[in-house]
Design a protein around this motif. Structure first.
Motif, PDB file in Angstrom:
ATOM      1  N   GLY A  50     -13.013  20.867   9.690  1.00 41.11           N
ATOM      2  CA  GLY A  50     -12.375  21.088  11.009  1.00 41.11           C
ATOM      3  C   GLY A  50     -13.671  21.455  11.933  1.00 41.11           C
ATOM      4  N   LEU A  51     -13.389  21.213  13.162  1.00 35.28           N
ATOM      5  CA  LEU A  51     -14.487  21.571  14.266  1.00 35.28           C
ATOM      6  C   LEU A  51     -15.927  21.647  13.909  1.00 35.28           C
ATOM      7  N   ASN A  52     -16.366  20.389  13.328  1.00 35.61           N
ATOM      8  CA  ASN A  52     -17.621  20.210  12.856  1.00 35.61           C
ATOM      9  C   ASN A  52     -18.420  19.486  13.800  1.00 35.61           C
ATOM     10  N   TYR A  53     -17.841  19.296  15.198  1.00 38.98           N
ATOM     11  CA  TYR A  53     -18.739  18.872  16.388  1.00 38.98           C
ATOM     12  C   TYR A  53     -18.517  19.778  17.272  1.00 38.98           C
ATOM     13  N   SER A  54     -19.615  20.217  17.954  1.00 34.30           N
ATOM     14  CA  SER A  54     -19.260  21.404  18.985  1.00 34.30           C
ATOM     15  C   SER A  54     -18.359  20.938  20.130  1.00 34.30           C
ATOM     16  N   ASP A  55     -18.676  19.660  20.501  1.00 34.93           N
ATOM     17  CA  ASP A  55     -17.923  19.454  21.750  1.00 34.93           C
ATOM     18  C   ASP A  55     -16.497  19.214  21.478  1.00 34.93           C
ATOM     19  N   HIS A  56     -16.144  18.858  20.252  1.00 33.80           N
ATOM     20  CA  HIS A  56     -14.649  18.810  19.979  1.00 33.80           C
ATOM     21  C   HIS A  56     -14.052  20.138  19.911  1.00 33.80           C
ATOM     22  N   ALA A  57     -14.938  21.337  19.320  1.00 36.14           N
ATOM     23  CA  ALA A  57     -14.393  22.694  19.143  1.00 36.14           C
ATOM     24  C   ALA A  57     -14.284  23.082  20.899  1.00 36.14           C
ATOM     25  N   SER A  58     -15.029  22.761  21.545  1.00 40.07           N
ATOM     26  CA  SER A  58     -14.871  23.396  22.988  1.00 40.07           C
ATOM     27  C   SER A  58     -13.650  22.754  23.779  1.00 40.07           C
ATOM     28  N   GLU A  59     -13.579  21.220  23.248  1.00 41.66           N
ATOM     29  CA  GLU A  59     -12.495  20.638  23.919  1.00 41.66           C
ATOM     30  C   GLU A  59     -11.047  21.261  23.339  1.00 41.66           C
ATOM     31  N   LEU A  60     -10.968  21.867  22.346  1.00 45.29           N
ATOM     32  CA  LEU A  60     -10.089  22.233  21.918  1.00 45.29           C
ATOM     33  C   LEU A  60      -9.829  24.122  22.064  1.00 45.29           C
ATOM     34  N   SER A  61     -10.957  24.401  22.737  1.00 41.59           N
ATOM     35  CA  SER A  61     -11.008  25.841  23.159  1.00 41.59           C
ATOM     36  C   SER A  61     -11.221  26.803  22.101  1.00 41.59           C
ATOM     37  N   PHE A  62     -11.835  26.406  20.843  1.00 39.18           N
ATOM     38  CA  PHE A  62     -12.230  27.079  19.791  1.00 39.18           C
ATOM     39  C   PHE A  62     -13.888  27.305  19.886  1.00 39.18           C
ATOM     40  N   ASN A  63     -14.228  28.247  19.231  1.00 41.70           N
ATOM     41  CA  ASN A  63     -15.615  28.530  18.963  1.00 41.70           C
ATOM     42  C   ASN A  63     -16.174  27.639  17.947  1.00 41.70           C
ATOM     43  N   ALA A  64     -17.419  27.107  17.938  1.00 39.37           N
ATOM     44  CA  ALA A  64     -17.795  26.485  16.604  1.00 39.37           C
ATOM     45  C   ALA A  64     -18.105  27.393  15.565  1.00 39.37           C
ATOM     46  N   PRO A  65     -17.657  26.861  14.282  1.00 44.51           N
ATOM     47  CA  PRO A  65     -17.599  27.761  13.094  1.00 44.51           C
ATOM     48  C   PRO A  65     -19.294  27.840  12.705  1.00 44.51           C
ATOM     49  N   GLU A  66     -19.176  29.173  12.053  1.00 42.73           N
ATOM     50  CA  GLU A  66     -20.558  29.693  11.562  1.00 42.73           C
ATOM     51  C   GLU A  66     -20.775  28.926  10.047  1.00 42.73           C
ATOM     52  N   GLU A  67     -19.712  28.972   9.199  1.00 46.00           N
ATOM     53  CA  GLU A  67     -19.878  28.095   8.149  1.00 46.00           C
ATOM     54  C   GLU A  67     -18.770  26.903   8.029  1.00 46.00           C
ATOM     55  N   GLU A 179      -8.753   0.003  25.061  1.00 43.43           N
ATOM     56  CA  GLU A 179      -9.615   0.625  25.597  1.00 43.43           C
ATOM     57  C   GLU A 179     -10.531   2.009  24.991  1.00 43.43           C
ATOM     58  N   ILE A 180     -11.793   1.885  25.237  1.00 41.67           N
ATOM     59  CA  ILE A 180     -12.281   2.915  24.519  1.00 41.67           C
ATOM     60  C   ILE A 180     -11.966   4.382  25.097  1.00 41.67           C
ATOM     61  N   THR A 181     -11.748   5.190  24.256  1.00 36.28           N
ATOM     62  CA  THR A 181     -11.258   6.739  24.521  1.00 36.28           C
ATOM     63  C   THR A 181     -12.174   7.726  23.947  1.00 36.28           C
ATOM     64  N   GLN A 182     -12.754   7.337  22.976  1.00 32.40           N
ATOM     65  CA  GLN A 182     -13.815   8.391  22.212  1.00 32.40           C
ATOM     66  C   GLN A 182     -15.074   7.794  22.021  1.00 32.40           C
ATOM     67  N   GLU A 183     -15.947   8.456  22.179  1.00 27.81           N
ATOM     68  CA  GLU A 183     -17.557   8.100  21.781  1.00 27.81           C
ATOM     69  C   GLU A 183     -18.370   9.313  21.427  1.00 27.81           C
ATOM     70  N   GLY A 184     -19.100   9.271  19.984  1.00 26.48           N
ATOM     71  CA  GLY A 184     -20.015  10.220  19.991  1.00 26.48           C
ATOM     72  C   GLY A 184     -20.981   9.605  18.992  1.00 26.48           C
ATOM     73  N   SER A 185     -21.744  10.600  18.268  1.00 27.81           N
ATOM     74  CA  SER A 185     -22.714  10.491  17.126  1.00 27.81           C
ATOM     75  C   SER A 185     -22.545  11.147  16.059  1.00 27.81           C
ATOM     76  N   THR A 186     -22.762  10.886  15.016  1.00 33.95           N
ATOM     77  CA  THR A 186     -23.026  11.736  13.818  1.00 33.95           C
ATOM     78  C   THR A 186     -24.125  12.713  13.743  1.00 33.95           C
ATOM     79  N   LYS A 187     -24.882  12.423  14.709  1.00 31.91           N
ATOM     80  CA  LYS A 187     -26.203  13.331  14.941  1.00 31.91           C
ATOM     81  C   LYS A 187     -25.799  14.614  15.478  1.00 31.91           C
ATOM     82  N   ASP A 188     -24.678  14.737  16.031  1.00 30.46           N
ATOM     83  CA  ASP A 188     -23.973  15.999  16.853  1.00 30.46           C
ATOM     84  C   ASP A 188     -23.095  16.672  15.935  1.00 30.46           C
ATOM     85  N   MET A 189     -22.897  16.433  14.357  1.00 31.78           N
ATOM     86  CA  MET A 189     -22.147  17.216  13.556  1.00 31.78           C
ATOM     87  C   MET A 189     -23.071  18.602  13.474  1.00 31.78           C
TER      88      MET A 189
END
Length: 251
Positions: A50-67, A179-189
């Protein structure tokens, strides 16, 4: 090498890609539409991030996890390419999650991150739907959010690890009705594949057939009955799934 599992004419077969369709393990060539696609691996223990991409965490109004924020999924959740997933009538927010799935190939215990890729058999695409109405606490996901029957299409292919030169630099895309609705890269994990294998194997043994779902980037939107959802990862595959309603499903 790309391989999968299919049901055809009363049997279950391993299959590989052919010029026209699929080549079954007994040598027969069949069309993709003639088979029922199964998950390309039979998952054992499945770890979901869960929340392993910081942009997704922000999208859901959560802080990125520390572990790593990890939860488990049961085998009942997995279906193959071209499958259907039910949207319960009482759900108001059911969204896709395009994820790179890492399949463990050999027993791993206390693995150092620099050695982690030696324990990977290959990669596939997962679409780990979330039924967000039932989310009580993202840091302790409710079973009804992530463990419903047939809620996680996976496939179409298991691509061997030697075919993916850099799994930490692959594009991910989701299309809803073309229609494309999501786009990202595994480099942002936040936690990459080596870190996840090191972390999990530090306190438990990973076994062949275990799967790690590595999380999803931002861009998750609600899906409706009748939507065709395609999750795509560069070099790994395009996974198709259709949303059905209660009346069209026995689940």
């Amino acid at each position: 090498m790309k391989q999968t599992r299919v049901a055809y004419a009363g049997g279950i077969y391993h299959a590989t890609e052919a010029e026209e369709g699929l080549k079954l393990q007994d040598g027969r060539i069949v069309a993709e539409e003639e088979v029922v696609w199964l998950p390309p691996v039979q998952p054992r223990t499945v770890f979901a991030l869960g929340l392993n991409y910081s942009d997704h965490a922000s999208e859901l109004s959560f802080n990125a996890p520390e572990e790593p924020l990890v939860f488990l999924k049961g085998p009942n959740t997995f279906v193959g390419h071209r499958s259907v997933t039910r949207r319960p009538s009482d759900v108001t927010n059911m969204h896709y999650e395009c994820e790179l799935a890492v399949v463990i190939g050999s027993q791993a215990r206390k693995v150092k991150r620099e050695d982690a890729y030696e324990y990977v058999a290959g990669y596939t695409v997962a679409n780990d739907y979330a039924f967000r109405d039932y989310l009580e606490n993202y840091y302790r996901p409710n079973l009804r959010v992530k463990n419903r029957d047939n809620c996680t299409p996976i496939g179409p292919w298991l691509v061997s690890a030697d075919q993916i030169s850099d799994p930490m630099n692959l594009s991910l895309k989701t299309y809803v009705n073309g229609e494309i609705t999501q786009e990202g890269s595994t480099k942002d994990m936040i936690f990459g594949i080596p870190e996840l294998i090191e972390y999990l194997s530090s306190f438990m043994t990973l076994s062949p057939g275990d799967v790690i779902l590595t999380g999803t980037p931002k861009g998750t939107v609600d899906t409706k009955v009748g939507d065709e959802v395609i999750t795509e990862i560069e070099g790994v595959g395009r996974l198709k799934n259709t949303i059905v309603g209660d009346e069209a499903s026995h689940l």
